[in-house]
Scaffold this motif. Structure first.
Motif, short mmCIF file in Angstrom:
data_model
loop_
_atom_site.label_atom_id
_atom_site.label_comp_id
_atom_site.label_asym_id
_atom_site.label_seq_id
_atom_site.Cartn_x
_atom_site.Cartn_y
_atom_site.Cartn_z
N ASP A 1 49.87 22.95 56.28
CA ASP A 1 50.23 24.10 55.46
C ASP A 1 49.46 24.08 54.14
O ASP A 1 48.79 23.11 53.80
CB ASP A 1 51.74 24.09 55.17
N ASP A 2 49.61 25.16 53.37
CA ASP A 2 49.06 25.23 52.01
C ASP A 2 50.10 24.61 51.08
O ASP A 2 51.00 25.29 50.58
CB ASP A 2 48.78 26.68 51.65
N TRP A 3 49.99 23.30 50.83
CA TRP A 3 51.06 22.53 50.21
C TRP A 3 50.92 22.33 48.71
O TRP A 3 51.86 21.92 48.03
CB TRP A 3 51.16 21.16 50.87
N ASP B 1 53.44 24.17 46.20
CA ASP B 1 54.81 23.69 46.40
C ASP B 1 54.97 22.26 45.90
O ASP B 1 56.00 21.90 45.34
CB ASP B 1 55.18 23.77 47.88
N ASP C 1 53.97 19.38 55.06
CA ASP C 1 53.11 19.41 56.24
C ASP C 1 51.66 19.62 55.80
O ASP C 1 51.34 20.61 55.11
CB ASP C 1 53.54 20.54 57.17
#
Length: 409
Positions: free
Chosen positions: A167-169, A172, A164
């Motif tokens: 978000d803080d992606w 990840d 997403d």
């Protein structure tokens, strides 16, 4: 397993088409059957369908959303669709999806499970034709998740994960270590600028037009050409080949490409998607403008797209004289090679506001745009400012945008 059979069959059908004659024959046969069997099953076309596609009216998103239930055979209204989309994204066995709505005009789509897996097989055949030879971790970073993407995880050799953008992606994503990345150009560029520790085997831009300046930065960082997946709520339109050239999906969709305005190379996009049976997309006018390209050295028979130029309603309109986004984009970038980002916005009947990075040549940009206007015999006030620009993950990036008026020739 039955669902996967749809995907495998769609994959096989795409891979079997090797000549233009084959492509045309398959498309004619599927289009004729679709007109005969599928189109008459929705209320909008009952009593007006013939054997010729040309006899059908041209429609657009506003037409469909005004009476959504008339365009799908399940009778799903827009209210039912939005309620389902906010919840399970299913109505019985059917899947409901939607566009992000960043243009201010959101669209719904309804598909069956069979259509969902046919889409998967088609995109695999075009984007990752050798997917079955090795295991892939596919990272999808797009404004909105849909059940379409989840279907890929039904194949043992595919592990697809959606990230997403709200978000803080980054951490990840690096931990996932994708072999394939699909993301908007602005997100791919952010990965490059932040020097994220990623080493994908393939990189695809999607959801936004891919500008040359972004393509160069992303390609240099990842050390490979940047592919494109040209897809919207309305369907899958084109996918890049191994050479990086976009090819229209003419084996699953019929394209009418009338010239736009007085530029014979600039084309509108009107689609008839004969791969879909639940929601009918017949002679559906998109808001996009494209330029067709020459035959590609890869040998694929489908026509190539040199450029997705932008949105038709982002053409600047000066008392009926239109200037397309690509002309404005090229003028700004060519004015100063230090320009790595910009915004050009029409904010009034005769006013243009431009933003460029600090340190770039404001006067050169103004002169370049004045020359464009002079060639078109129009006049506008041009305000150029230098400012820091950051990608807005909540909306699609539109470097050239008409916020004043909307025109169509």
């Amino acid at each position: 397993m039955f669902d996967l059979r749809h995907a495998i069959l769609a994959y096989w059908r795409v891979r079997q088409i090797r000549t233009r004659a084959q492509c045309d024959a398959v498309a004619r046969r599927r289009l004729a059957r679709w007109l005969r069997q599928s189109v008459p099953r929705v209320p909008f076309y009952q009593g007006r369908v013939s054997a010729s596609l040309a006899d059908l009216p041209i429609v657009d998103k506003a037409t469909q959303m005004a009476d959504f239930g008339a365009f799908n055979r399940a009778g799903i209204t827009d209210r039912m669709g939005w309620e389902a989309f906010a919840g399970s994204k299913h109505i019985g066995p059917l899947i409901v999806g939607a566009s992000t709505g960043t243009s201010g005009n959101r669209g719904l789509f309804v598909i069956s499970q069979a259509e969902r897996f046919r889409w998967l097989g088609t995109i695999l055949a075009k984007a990752v034709p050798g997917f079955w030879r090795m295991r892939h971790r596919v990272a999808v970073l797009l404004p909105l998740n849909t059940p379409l993407y989840d279907s890929a995880n039904r194949f043992a050799r595919l592990n697809l994960r959606f990230f997403d953008l709200a978000d803080d992606w980054a951490a990840d994503l690096c931990g996932f270590d994708p072999t394939i990345i699909i993301a908007p150009p602005k997100v791919l560029r952010l990965m490059a600028e932040q020097r994220l520790a990623l080493r994908p085997k393939q990189v695809f831009a999607g959801a936004e037009a891919l500008d040359a300046l972004d393509r160069a930065i992303v390609a240099e960082y990842f050390g490979q050409p940047v592919g494109q997946i040209y897809m919207a709520t309305e369907g899958l339109f084109a996918v890049s080949c191994a050479q990086g050239t976009l090819h229209l999906c003419e084996d699953t969709m019929h394209f009418e490409l009338p010239p736009f305005g007085d530029d014979p190379d600039l084309r509108e996009v009107i689609i008839s998607d004969f791969s879909r049976d639940v929601q009918i997309m017949a002679r559906y006018r998109m808001n996009d403008l494209i330029r067709l390209g020459p035959p590609c050295p890869c040998g694929l028979p489908q026509r190539s797209v040199a450029e997705v130029v932008g949105r038709a309603d982002d053409c600047f309109d000066f008392a009926g004289t239109l200037i397309t986004p690509d002309i404005l984009r090229n003028a700004v970038v060519d004015a100063d090679r230090r320009i790595t980002d910009f915004r050009v916005v029409q904010t009034g009947a005769a006013r243009i506001e431009v933003s460029i990075p600090p340190g770039c040549d404001i006067k050169a940009v103004r002169r370049a745009l004045e020359a464009v206007l002079q060639r078109k015999a129009v006049h506008a006030e041009i305000d150029v400012t230098a400012t820091e620009m950051f990608p807005d993950m909540s909306r699609k990036l539109r470097r050239v945008e008409n916020r004043f008026g909307r025109s169509r020739p």
